[in-house]
Design an enzyme around this catalytic site. Structure first.
Site, PDB file in Angstrom:
ATOM      1  N   PRO A  94       0.817  -1.228   0.000  1.00 53.21           N
ATOM      2  CA  PRO A  94       0.000   0.000   0.000  1.00 53.21           C
ATOM      3  C   PRO A  94       0.846   1.271   0.000  1.00 53.21           C
ATOM      4  O   PRO A  94       0.907   1.996   0.985  1.00 53.21           O
ATOM      5  CB  PRO A  94      -0.811  -0.130   1.287  1.00 53.21           C
ATOM      6  N   CYS A  95       1.449   1.547  -1.142  1.00 50.06           N
ATOM      7  CA  CYS A  95       2.335   2.699  -1.226  1.00 50.06           C
ATOM      8  C   CYS A  95       1.545   4.007  -1.110  1.00 50.06           C
ATOM      9  O   CYS A  95       2.132   5.056  -0.856  1.00 50.06           O
ATOM     10  CB  CYS A  95       3.141   2.658  -2.518  1.00 50.06           C
TER      11      CYS A  95
END
Length: 254
Positions: free
Chosen positions: A164-165
């Site tokens: 989950p950048c």
DNA sequence: TGATTGACTCTCA
DNA sequence: ATGAGAGCCAATC
């Protein structure tokens, strides 16, 4: 689907004389060579997910399947075929993970450098509804000061959402950039319940009841009663005020 | 090897 | 507040 598979196999069949039966090739490709891909809904809209025997290699917005397959071959040097019955369980797993459920999905990050893999592992651990700064990711990955390099890794994240950048933000609490678009990042974070406006300018919070300060979205920080909550602009400010860093979200080196 | 690049982060007008 | 400038680090060519 079958038409697409046909195209894929034709491309794979370079060197095979025309007219030859492709049946055995199909089997060989499925047994030893090809990666599979499928289309699934996600918070970014429909995406294609590609996976090899080690795990997911790639997540990207769904477009024209043939384009995805072609780009995949250029980038990974691997043939891609549509997932079948055998991968049904895996597909459901990935779909659940993309929907935000806490499901383990194996990732294949073999192609990345050690630093990149460490960054990916750290980012993967940022829980839904929380955010962390680039600089924090760098320190957790063992390279304090490499916040800019972390940004470079995020910019090329092959598996957005699964890693989950979008939960990695600027040190001042503003969202920062995102591959798909900064607006998309904001939308994703809002969907996850991140109070972005409250974060901006004071991404840290402390409470006198424990003497601890946290990243403002840390699960502990979010339980602070409003009347006890003391916002901070930086870890240095919180330390100066006599607070110690939370052991869960580690907002500063101990 | 050295120069360049960039989802960053400070500092200082 | 806000924007330019410099520093920084790992990757890339």
């Amino acid at each position: 689907m079958s038409k697409m598979a046909g195209n894929t196999l034709r491309e794979a069949g370079e060197g095979i004389s025309p007219g030859r039966d492709l049946g055995p090739l199909v089997e060989r490709v499925l047994e030893e060579g090809a990666d599979v891909f499928f289309r699934v809904d996600s918070p970014l809209g429909p995406v294609f997910v590609a996976a090899g025997s080690r795990g997911v290699t790639c997540v990207d917005r769904a477009g024209i399947p043939e384009d995805f397959v072609r780009r995949y071959r250029e980038r990974f040097g691997r043939l891609l075929v549509p997932a079948g019955e055998r991968e049904g369980g895996f597909v459901r797993r990935v779909a659940a993970a993309l929907a935000g459920r806490r499901v383990e999905v194996p990732l294949d990050l073999e192609r990345m450098t050690p630093f990149q893999r460490r960054v990916m592992r750290v980012v993967r651990g940022i829980p839904r509804g929380e955010v962390r700064p680039y600089g924090w990711v760098a320190r957790e990955a063992g390279s304090p000061g490499a916040s800019r390099a972390v940004g470079n890794v995020m910019a090329r994240n092959p598996v957005p959402l699964l890693v989950p950048c979008h939960r990695v933000v600027r040190n001042d609490g503003t969202p920062g950039n995102y591959g798909f678009s900064p607006q998309e990042k904001v939308r994703l974070l809002r969907e996850e319940g991140v109070p972005l406006e409250e974060l901006s300018g004071s991404p840290y919070a402390a409470t006198p009841t424990t003497g601890v300060f946290c990243h403002a979205t840390c699960r502990h920080a979010r339980r602070i009663q409003p009347e006890n909550r003391i916002p901070f602009r930086s870890p240095a400010d919180a330390l100066d005020a006599g607070f110690r860093p939370c052991r869960v979200c580690r907002p500063a080196a101990v």
